[in-house]
Scaffold this motif. Structure first.
Motif, PDB file in Angstrom:
ATOM      1  N   LEU A   1       9.744 -10.143   8.771  1.00 41.29           N
ATOM      2  CA  LEU A   1       8.973 -11.392   8.816  1.00 41.29           C
ATOM      3  C   LEU A   1       9.940 -12.545   8.598  1.00 41.29           C
ATOM      4  CD1 LEU A   1       5.994 -10.290   6.523  1.00 41.29           C
ATOM      5  CD2 LEU A   1       6.047 -10.311   9.026  1.00 41.29           C
ATOM      6  N   ASN A   2      10.070 -13.409   9.577  1.00 46.54           N
ATOM      7  CA  ASN A   2      11.025 -14.509   9.481  1.00 46.54           C
ATOM      8  C   ASN A   2      10.304 -15.839   9.276  1.00 46.54           C
ATOM      9  OD1 ASN A   2      13.463 -15.897   9.515  1.00 46.54           O
ATOM     10  ND2 ASN A   2      13.333 -16.252  11.703  1.00 46.54           N
ATOM     11  N   PHE A   3      10.631 -16.490   8.150  1.00 46.52           N
ATOM     12  CA  PHE A   3      10.088 -17.801   7.825  1.00 46.52           C
ATOM     13  C   PHE A   3      11.069 -18.889   8.266  1.00 46.52           C
ATOM     14  CE2 PHE A   3       7.940 -14.901   4.958  1.00 46.52           C
ATOM     15  CZ  PHE A   3       6.647 -15.390   4.906  1.00 46.52           C
ATOM     16  N   GLY A   4      11.542 -18.808   9.491  1.00 51.17           N
ATOM     17  CA  GLY A   4      12.501 -19.772  10.029  1.00 51.17           C
ATOM     18  C   GLY A   4      11.804 -21.011  10.554  1.00 51.17           C
ATOM     19  N   LYS A   5      12.497 -21.742  11.427  1.00 47.76           N
ATOM     20  CA  LYS A   5      11.910 -22.961  12.002  1.00 47.76           C
ATOM     21  C   LYS A   5      10.610 -22.652  12.716  1.00 47.76           C
ATOM     22  CE  LYS A   5      16.098 -25.635  12.376  1.00 47.76           C
ATOM     23  NZ  LYS A   5      17.057 -26.302  13.244  1.00 47.76           N
ATOM     24  N   LYS A   6      10.556 -21.473  13.331  1.00 49.12           N
ATOM     25  CA  LYS A   6       9.324 -20.956  13.925  1.00 49.12           C
ATOM     26  C   LYS A   6       9.019 -19.633  13.240  1.00 49.12           C
ATOM     27  CE  LYS A   6       9.513 -20.164  18.164  1.00 49.12           C
ATOM     28  NZ  LYS A   6       9.751 -19.862  19.566  1.00 49.12           N
ATOM     29  N   PRO A   7       7.772 -19.427  12.822  1.00 44.40           N
ATOM     30  CA  PRO A   7       7.467 -18.129  12.218  1.00 44.40           C
ATOM     31  C   PRO A   7       7.514 -17.044  13.289  1.00 44.40           C
ATOM     32  CG  PRO A   7       5.446 -19.369  12.565  1.00 44.40           C
ATOM     33  CD  PRO A   7       6.590 -20.280  12.930  1.00 44.40           C
TER      34      PRO A   7
ATOM     35  N   GLU B   1       0.820  -1.213   0.000  1.00 49.38           N
ATOM     36  CA  GLU B   1       0.000   0.000   0.000  1.00 49.38           C
ATOM     37  C   GLU B   1       0.854   1.263   0.000  1.00 49.38           C
ATOM     38  OE1 GLU B   1      -3.536   0.372  -0.130  1.00 49.38           O
ATOM     39  OE2 GLU B   1      -3.351  -1.703  -0.782  1.00 49.38           O
ATOM     40  N   ASN B   2       2.041   1.180  -0.563  1.00 42.96           N
ATOM     41  CA  ASN B   2       2.990   2.298  -0.612  1.00 42.96           C
ATOM     42  C   ASN B   2       3.217   2.913   0.772  1.00 42.96           C
ATOM     43  OD1 ASN B   2       4.807   3.821  -2.142  1.00 42.96           O
ATOM     44  ND2 ASN B   2       3.372   5.518  -2.282  1.00 42.96           N
ATOM     45  N   SER B   3       3.031   2.100   1.831  1.00 43.75           N
ATOM     46  CA  SER B   3       3.111   2.610   3.198  1.00 43.75           C
ATOM     47  C   SER B   3       3.929   1.749   4.147  1.00 43.75           C
ATOM     48  CB  SER B   3       1.702   2.727   3.802  1.00 43.75           C
ATOM     49  OG  SER B   3       0.913   3.597   3.054  1.00 43.75           O
ATOM     50  N   ILE B   4       3.945   0.449   3.920  1.00 52.12           N
ATOM     51  CA  ILE B   4       4.540  -0.484   4.888  1.00 52.12           C
ATOM     52  C   ILE B   4       5.632  -1.296   4.206  1.00 52.12           C
ATOM     53  CG2 ILE B   4       4.098  -2.382   6.498  1.00 52.12           C
ATOM     54  CD1 ILE B   4       1.130  -1.394   6.520  1.00 52.12           C
ATOM     55  N   ILE B   5       6.821  -1.273   4.799  1.00 54.32           N
ATOM     56  CA  ILE B   5       7.959  -2.016   4.266  1.00 54.32           C
ATOM     57  C   ILE B   5       8.026  -3.380   4.949  1.00 54.32           C
ATOM     58  CG2 ILE B   5      10.483  -2.098   4.079  1.00 54.32           C
ATOM     59  CD1 ILE B   5      10.442   0.988   4.060  1.00 54.32           C
ATOM     60  N   LEU B   6       8.138  -4.432   4.140  1.00 57.47           N
ATOM     61  CA  LEU B   6       8.311  -5.785   4.659  1.00 57.47           C
ATOM     62  C   LEU B   6       9.692  -6.290   4.278  1.00 57.47           C
ATOM     63  CD1 LEU B   6       4.890  -7.432   3.683  1.00 57.47           C
ATOM     64  CD2 LEU B   6       5.460  -6.085   5.717  1.00 57.47           C
ATOM     65  N   GLU B   7      10.454  -6.688   5.262  1.00 59.40           N
ATOM     66  CA  GLU B   7      11.763  -7.296   5.049  1.00 59.40           C
ATOM     67  C   GLU B   7      11.627  -8.763   5.436  1.00 59.40           C
ATOM     68  OE1 GLU B   7      15.491  -7.925   3.879  1.00 59.40           O
ATOM     69  OE2 GLU B   7      14.327  -6.124   3.505  1.00 59.40           O
ATOM     70  N   LEU B   8      11.841  -9.656   4.470  1.00 55.80           N
ATOM     71  CA  LEU B   8      11.657 -11.081   4.698  1.00 55.80           C
ATOM     72  C   LEU B   8      12.987 -11.767   4.990  1.00 55.80           C
ATOM     73  CD1 LEU B   8       8.972 -10.264   3.533  1.00 55.80           C
ATOM     74  CD2 LEU B   8       9.022 -12.275   2.094  1.00 55.80           C
ATOM     75  N   LYS B   9      12.911 -12.743   5.885  1.00 56.97           N
ATOM     76  CA  LYS B   9      14.067 -13.555   6.239  1.00 56.97           C
ATOM     77  C   LYS B   9      13.655 -15.022   6.301  1.00 56.97           C
ATOM     78  CE  LYS B   9      16.692 -10.000   6.698  1.00 56.97           C
ATOM     79  NZ  LYS B   9      17.603  -9.720   5.608  1.00 56.97           N
ATOM     80  N   ALA B  10      14.617 -15.892   6.080  1.00 55.39           N
ATOM     81  CA  ALA B  10      14.442 -17.330   6.276  1.00 55.39           C
ATOM     82  C   ALA B  10      15.651 -17.775   7.089  1.00 55.39           C
ATOM     83  CB  ALA B  10      14.350 -18.062   4.945  1.00 55.39           C
ATOM     84  N   ALA B  11      15.665 -17.371   8.346  1.00 53.35           N
ATOM     85  CA  ALA B  11      16.837 -17.554   9.208  1.00 53.35           C
ATOM     86  C   ALA B  11      16.448 -18.268  10.497  1.00 53.35           C
ATOM     87  CB  ALA B  11      17.440 -16.190   9.525  1.00 53.35           C
ATOM     88  N   GLU B  12      17.448 -18.624  11.287  1.00 55.91           N
ATOM     89  CA  GLU B  12      17.201 -19.258  12.590  1.00 55.91           C
ATOM     90  C   GLU B  12      16.307 -18.390  13.467  1.00 55.91           C
ATOM     91  OE1 GLU B  12      18.054 -22.194  14.273  1.00 55.91           O
ATOM     92  OE2 GLU B  12      18.576 -22.912  12.271  1.00 55.91           O
ATOM     93  N   GLY B  13      16.528 -17.093  13.393  1.00 62.18           N
ATOM     94  CA  GLY B  13      15.741 -16.154  14.177  1.00 62.18           C
ATOM     95  C   GLY B  13      16.016 -14.747  13.713  1.00 62.18           C
ATOM     96  N   ILE B  14      15.211 -13.821  14.176  1.00 63.04           N
ATOM     97  CA  ILE B  14      15.425 -12.418  13.840  1.00 63.04           C
ATOM     98  C   ILE B  14      16.595 -11.902  14.674  1.00 63.04           C
ATOM     99  CG2 ILE B  14      14.432 -10.098  13.941  1.00 63.04           C
ATOM    100  CD1 ILE B  14      11.697 -11.393  13.407  1.00 63.04           C
ATOM    101  N   ARG B  15      17.565 -11.315  13.975  1.00 67.80           N
ATOM    102  CA  ARG B  15      18.763 -10.811  14.643  1.00 67.80           C
ATOM    103  C   ARG B  15      18.770  -9.282  14.617  1.00 67.80           C
ATOM    104  NH1 ARG B  15      21.663 -14.602  10.979  1.00 67.80           N
ATOM    105  NH2 ARG B  15      22.639 -12.735  10.158  1.00 67.80           N
ATOM    106  N   ASN B  16      19.638  -8.709  15.418  1.00 66.03           N
ATOM    107  CA  ASN B  16      19.751  -7.254  15.472  1.00 66.03           C
ATOM    108  C   ASN B  16      20.085  -6.650  14.109  1.00 66.03           C
ATOM    109  OD1 ASN B  16      19.115  -7.091  18.171  1.00 66.03           O
ATOM    110  ND2 ASN B  16      21.240  -7.140  18.850  1.00 66.03           N
TER     111      ASN B  16
END
Length: 130
Positions: free
Chosen positions: A106-112, A70-85
């Motif tokens: 948004l992390n698509f790791g072992k656990k979402p 919606e030209n408003s919200i940025i999504l950064e996707l990851k497929a990692a063990e977890g969200i890191r700093n």
């Protein structure tokens, strides 16, 4: 809450994609699937959106955001063990470089998992005056 209705749709789509695909794919697979789900909800979606970075009025670099909703919200996707700093710092820089105020990792790791980040334009403008 900032962009509450769209945020709710994004998170529902994120979990729908995760529940259907599970863990183990490349980020691009999740990106394409998530864009498909978001579009099905009637949301405007742009993939791989360039974000110019300025220094003293000149472009000194480019970031590429995975998804812009919606030209408003940025999504950064990851497929990692977890969200890191580092992932959060990356999203912070995307928000700082634009007028967008809301973003998600948004992390698509072992656990979402996801992290929501708000960086208001009011805060950005006060930082630029320092």
């Amino acid at each position: 809450m900032l962009h509450e209705k769209v945020t709710e749709q994004i998170l529902k789509c994120f979990y729908r994609v995760y529940n259907n695909l599970g863990f183990g794919f490349l980020e691009k697979v999740y990106e394409n699937a998530l864009c498909h789900e978001l579009a099905k909800q009637g949301l405007r979606v742009n993939q791989q959106t360039g974000i110019p970075v300025y220094y003293e009025g000149i472009i000194v670099g480019d970031y590429v955001a995975d998804i812009l909703v919606e030209n408003s919200i940025i999504l950064e996707l990851k497929a990692a063990e977890g969200i890191r700093n580092e992932h959060l710092a990356q999203l912070t820089n995307y928000l700082k470089a634009t007028e967008k105020e809301l973003g998600f990792v948004l992390n698509f790791g072992k656990k979402p998992e996801f992290k929501r980040m708000i960086f208001t334009n009011e805060v950005k403008s006060s930082l630029s005056r320092v």
